[in-house]
Design an enzyme around this catalytic site. Structure first.
Site, PDB file in Angstrom:
ATOM      1  N   ASP A   2       0.848  -0.932  -0.012  1.00 29.31           N
ATOM      2  CA  ASP A   2       0.127   0.006  -0.114  1.00 29.31           C
ATOM      3  C   ASP A   2       0.578   1.077  -0.293  1.00 29.31           C
ATOM      4  OD1 ASP A   2       0.445   0.147   2.658  1.00 29.31           O
ATOM      5  OD2 ASP A   2      -0.853  -0.476   3.540  1.00 29.31           O
ATOM      6  N   THR A   3       1.501   1.800   0.431  1.00 34.79           N
ATOM      7  CA  THR A   3       2.776   2.375   0.847  1.00 34.79           C
ATOM      8  C   THR A   3       3.727   2.396  -0.729  1.00 34.79           C
ATOM      9  OG1 THR A   3       3.519   2.270   2.857  1.00 34.79           O
ATOM     10  CG2 THR A   3       4.264   3.559   1.975  1.00 34.79           C
ATOM     11  N   THR A  31      -2.017   4.642   9.993  1.00 33.94           N
ATOM     12  CA  THR A  31      -1.768   3.387  10.968  1.00 33.94           C
ATOM     13  C   THR A  31      -0.191   3.220  11.864  1.00 33.94           C
ATOM     14  OG1 THR A  31      -3.931   1.996  10.642  1.00 33.94           O
ATOM     15  CG2 THR A  31      -1.604   1.462  11.900  1.00 33.94           C
TER      16      THR A  31
END
Length: 487
Positions: free
Chosen positions: A240-241, A262
């Protein structure tokens, strides 16, 4: 009927499916469904409910299939890093996947380094040593004679496992694999020496692919369940990053980024890995990016601190908590966000109070004081990491781009600009989904390259710039931070 790209974007606490596309006018996006991602604790271990995630993905696909105004031309999946599923010889998943927050890997790196020296592992991979890296999870499972691993025909990272459930094809996508300390940073392939050390080889993994490659098409079963046809599933930047960084609206390379969620991941984008004795001692990581780039970065404990406190406070709204924090005394108490005691405590609020007590600081007494302590400490930790990046980067750092959900936190954004001493550009908050869809658009021939897509993001997504303020006060606070947190 309009054509759309379908993104599955899964984080460590929630997931969603989204349709979107880029047009000459800009960016379109619509959320189809959103759902929680709960950890399951069973017999002393923490697992991900991958079947529930899959069910929610199918639900999203069914909803768009029912719409007469939408044509889906491809699908892409991104998730958090390092975790994986084991697939048996019969093609079935062998047990739910462990969560990286499970305690079974405590002390695992030290045990592995007794066989292969830490420096050699870092020189091969360039990856930050964290106890939950895939390398150490697999080594721990091997030592524990884990039945799922013993019976595994394939090992698939979470986005690849979900792609497998959708298509029946087994692939290993580069960016997600790079998070696990199994990929050689120079060759950009799985490293045979490390696999051999844990009793595996490349045949235990799927076909190695890079962002933008086709993984497969929806299986006959999924077509029947959803009502869709043979839609291609694209291996986007599965981490995702990596997807989020692809969507940074930067005009050149002279920037650092902070993917705020998060976890907070702060780094720079480079053409080649930066692997030196200094980066090893500072525990920086070189993860894979799109179009051959390297994401040189540091993992920082991010909004996890506040999310865990909010669970104890009845999930009080962010605006209410931010207002309470704004009204409290500045720099009353500071914590080191990456202290081990904050990784997964039973009571985060108490862990913060205990830290302050143990370091001779005033103990936070109210929610507002807790929140202010978290935000100020994060901003100062970002400054510390940025100082390292200034020294290590092959190019100047003129701007800090904050992307992800945390980019909507204007109070923390301003404090980060104050601490960092450079302008902060906040947005897009939906960077991960945008990056996912960007790679699908490039694969479909709807876009030419990353630079052009970034310019389109900059033109079509609202951004806000925060200029540094109150420099003397924040310099003094930074000195206090380094002293009180004993760094």
């Amino acid at each position: 009927m309009k054509q759309y790209l379908f993104a599955v974007d899964l984080g460590a606490t929630s997931g969603r499916t989204i349709i979107g596309n880029f047009t000459t006018e800009g960016w379109e996006m619509e959320e189809i469904n959103r759902f929680p991602n709960h950890l399951i604790e069973v017999n002393g271990h923490c697992y991900w409910d991958i079947y529930e995630l899959y069910r929610n993905i199918l639900e999203g696909l069914k909803r768009v299939s029912d719409r007469k105004d939408v044509e889906i031309i491809s699908i892409g999946v991104d998730t958090w890093g390092v975790d994986f599923a084991c697939i048996g010889k019969d093609g079935q998943l062998m047990r739910l996947p462990y969560s990286y927050r499970d305690s079974h890997t405590n002390g695992a790196p030290e045990k592995f380094f007794m066989r292969i020296p830490r420096q050699h592992v870092y020189n091969l991979t360039g990856i930050q040593v964290m106890n939950f890296n895939t390398l150490f999870q697999l080594d721990t499972m091997r030592r524990d004679k884990n039945s799922a691993l013993d019976s595994a025909e394939k090992i698939l990272f979470i986005p690849d496992a979900l792609t497998y459930l959708l298509t029946g094809e087994t692939v290993t996508e580069y960016t997600i694999a790079s998070t696990g300390q199994l990929v050689n940073a120079t060759t950009r392939q799985l490293e045979p020496e490390l696999l051999q050390a844990i009793g595996l080889n490349t045949s235990h993994f799927g076909r190695f692919v890079y962002p933008g490659e086709k993984a497969g098409v929806l299986s006959a079963e999924v077509q029947r369940i959803t009502g869709l046809g043979e839609i291609p599933v694209i291996a986007v930047a599965g981490h995702d990053t990596a997807s989020a960084v692809a969507a940074i609206p930067a005009r050149n390379r002279n920037f650092a980024y902070l993917s705020s969620g998060t976890w907070s991941l702060m780094g720079i984008e480079t053409d080649n890995p930066i692997i030196t004795p200094q980066t090893e001692s500072l525990n920086y990581t070189n993860e894979g990016g799109v179009e051959g780039s390297i994401r040189f970065l540091k993992n920082i404990c991010g909004m996890w601190l506040l999310e865990r406190c909010r669970q104890q406070w009845g999930n009080t709204s962010y605006p209410e908590l931010i207002a309470e924090a704004s009204a409290c005394e500045a720099f009353r108490s500071l914590i080191y966000p990456d202290d081990d005691r904050f990784s997964n405590p039973i009571n985060m609020e108490q862990a913060i109070k205990d830290y302050c007590k143990d370091t001779g600081q005033p103990v936070p007494e109210t929610r507002g004081q807790i929140v202010r302590c978290i935000f100020e400490s994060l901003a100062l930790r970002y400054r510390q990491v940025l100082d390292d990046l200034h020294a290590l980067s092959p190019h100047p750092i003129e701007t800090l781009h904050i992307i992800g959900g945390g980019s909507r936190n204007e109070l923390l954004n301003q404090w980060t600009a104050n601490a960092a001493g450079i302008p902060v550009v906040a947005g897009p908050s939906e960077a991960t989904a945008i990056g996912n869809i960007m790679m699908q658009a490039i694969a479909a021939g709807k876009a030419c390259d990353l630079f052009a897509m970034r310019q389109l993001v900059a033109q079509s997504v609202p951004l806000k710039t925060f200029q540094p303020k109150d420099k003397p006060m924040w310099e003094q606070a930074y000195a206090q931070f380094k002293h009180k947190t004993q760094i």
